[in-house]
Design an enzyme around this catalytic site. Structure first.
Site, mmCIF file in Angstrom:
data_model
loop_
_atom_site.group_PDB
_atom_site.id
_atom_site.type_symbol
_atom_site.label_atom_id
_atom_site.label_comp_id
_atom_site.label_asym_id
_atom_site.label_seq_id
_atom_site.Cartn_x
_atom_site.Cartn_y
_atom_site.Cartn_z
ATOM 1 N N ASP A 174 15.167 32.971 -66.359
ATOM 2 C CA ASP A 174 14.190 33.220 -65.296
ATOM 3 C C ASP A 174 13.447 34.499 -65.731
ATOM 4 O O ASP A 174 13.465 34.839 -66.920
ATOM 5 C CB ASP A 174 14.915 33.385 -63.940
ATOM 6 C CG ASP A 174 14.013 33.134 -62.751
ATOM 7 O OD1 ASP A 174 13.925 31.996 -62.288
ATOM 8 O OD2 ASP A 174 13.385 34.096 -62.261
ATOM 9 N N ALA B 270 20.731 27.371 -56.799
ATOM 10 C CA ALA B 270 21.323 28.704 -56.949
ATOM 11 C C ALA B 270 20.285 29.629 -57.570
ATOM 12 O O ALA B 270 19.286 29.175 -58.117
ATOM 13 C CB ALA B 270 22.550 28.637 -57.851
ATOM 14 N N LYS B 271 20.529 30.913 -57.482
ATOM 15 C CA LYS B 271 19.716 31.889 -58.209
ATOM 16 C C LYS B 271 20.486 33.190 -58.254
ATOM 17 O O LYS B 271 21.266 33.493 -57.345
ATOM 18 C CB LYS B 271 18.364 32.103 -57.512
ATOM 19 C CG LYS B 271 17.356 32.940 -58.281
ATOM 20 C CD LYS B 271 16.719 32.217 -59.459
ATOM 21 C CE LYS B 271 15.521 31.461 -59.072
ATOM 22 N NZ LYS B 271 14.738 30.805 -60.053
ATOM 23 N N GLY B 272 20.298 33.931 -59.328
ATOM 24 C CA GLY B 272 21.005 35.197 -59.424
ATOM 25 C C GLY B 272 20.207 36.185 -60.243
ATOM 26 O O GLY B 272 19.102 35.880 -60.701
#
Ligand code: GLU
Length: 427
Positions: free
Chosen positions: A157, A116-118
């Site tokens: 991040d 996932a990444k956001g």
């Protein structure tokens, strides 16, 4: 002329999105693995992408609305996992591409997680600490139904850190009515964070660079290294490589690079955390631009700042023999092909910086078991996880005679494909 056309194509932002790069890499790797077409097709698409509006009351009373995303790519091997970035260049496509890379990264490391990444489209430098806290808490609330220790576990991040994760965890826990440390990783150790998480991505970059140097029969004491970026990843990688005996001759931050052919004292140069943007203030023999650092004639180049820094515009001028990717996606697909033709070894991000998510996994285990590990144990387990992954990837590389990136994809994709085959497609 052909090069010019290629350059023009690549400067088209559409052509170099992380998603575009990630899809092209997947298609290329899929040809090397005996994997069902349908599985590859499924992996080209994220399972779900959440898009949320995040309103923020600024300190002066004005209200601004920011856009946030969470891309959940694949969870066949376990809960979705990946960072949240606060950066003005965040886009939906970027989150999707980065979430695909997280799927491969977790599989290469054999972690029981998907990808996932956001992020939020915002420049965190424009916000006060209080504003960042309110923005993070509201984002956590907007994402609350989609995240959780068994569903999707965010982490730091670009533009986010341990404090951001602490606010996120607190907002989630308050709303759920129970303290839930495992909803995010990369927290401060006092609330369930793991020792060694902060330096883990840089640590793994250094471990993998050390193994690559050894693989190519080079003597680390004789090896010169240039590191782009002196934030968490770059500084930790530079300092550890320095400790291993390598000659770190250049490091940089957003303002430029410092260079000393005799080697820098990396422990003396302030990291971004110690003093933001202080690299150029350091008294060094020579100052260079970031572009010049990338083209230095060194043995090992570590791009550890942002994505898309090695492109068709400079790939022919990269003079290093080995590139170890510290950032996510620093080499575009087209640039990687040029480097391949030129015989430059590129050790991919999904292996090199995977120490971050590996220690995130250790943190998640510690949270579930409510039992902290010592820093020594984290370092030991990280070292053996990295060596195991390095062994798997180098074995695939030697067997198939492919690039390091292809080899890492073969390892990751085979594990994902096997899991998908065994679970099947429902209904
Ligand atoms: N943001 C980091 C990465 O790109 C870490 C993700 C995580 O720990 O979940 O690998």
């Amino acid at each position: 002329m052909a090069t010019q056309v290629q350059d023009e194509q690549e400067t088209d932002p559409e052509d170099v999105t992380a998603l575009d790069n990630a899809r092209r890499q997947l298609e290329r790797a899929a040809k090397l693995v005996d994997v069902d077409e349908g599985i590859v097709e499924r992996l080209k698409h994220p399972t779900k992408v959440q898009r949320v509006a995040v309103p923020l009351k600024r300190d002066d009373g004005d209200v601004e609305v920011y856009t946030g995303y969470r891309s959940q790519h694949d969870d066949v091997r376990g809960p979705y996992k990946g960072g949240l970035r606060f950066h003005p260049d965040v886009t939906e496509d970027e989150c999707v591409g980065l979430s695909m890379w997280m799927t491969w990264k977790c599989a290469v490391m054999d972690l029981p997680f998907g990808g996932a990444k956001g992020g939020i489209v915002v420049n965190p430098k424009d916000l006060s600490t209080d504003e960042k806290e309110r923005l993070t808490r509201r984002f956590a609330e907007e994402l609350r139904d989609f995240v959780g220790p068994k569903k999707d576990i965010p982490a730091p991040d670009m533009g986010t850190d341990a404090q951001t994760m602490a606010w996120f965890m607190d907002a989630y826990s308050m709303q759920e009515g129970e303290t839930t440390p495992g909803v995010v990783t990369g927290k401060p150790p006092v609330i369930g964070g793991s020792y060694g998480r902060e330096e883990a991505p840089g640590r793994s970059v250094a471990i993998i660079a050390r193994e690559a140097i050894d693989y190519y029969d080079m003597d680390i004491e004789e090896t010169t290294v240039a590191v782009q970026g002196f934030g968490s990843v770059g500084a930790n990688a530079a300092r550890l490589l320095d400790d291993y005996g390598a000659n770190v001759v250049a490091v940089s931050d957003v303002n430029g690079a410092i260079y000393d052919p005799e080697g820098l004292d990396t422990h003396d140069v302030p990291t971004h955390e110690e003093e933001p943007e202080a690299v150029m203030k350091y008294d060094a023999q020579e100052k260079l631009s970031n572009e010049e650092l990338l083209e230095l004639d060194v043995d090992v180049l570590v791009p550890a700042a942002i994505g898309d820094v090695i492109t068709t515009a400079n790939a022919a001028d990269i003079a290093a023999d080995i590139v170890v990717e510290g950032a996510n996606g620093p080499t575009t697909f087209a640039a990687a092909e040029i480097l391949e033709d030129r015989g430059v070894a590129v050790i991919p991000d999904i292996l090199a910086n995977a120490g971050g998510v590996t220690v995130s996994y250790f943190e998640w285990l510690q949270d579930i078991n409510r039992r902290a590990w010592s820093l020594e144990r984290v370092y030991e387990e990280l070292e053996s996880s990295m060596l195991e992954a390095w062994g798997d990837v180098s074995e695939a590389r030697d067997e198939l005679d492919v690039t390091w990136r292809d080899a890492a994809y073969v390892v990751g994709l085979s594990r994902i494909a096997e899991a998908k085959e065994s679970r099947g497609l429902w209904p």
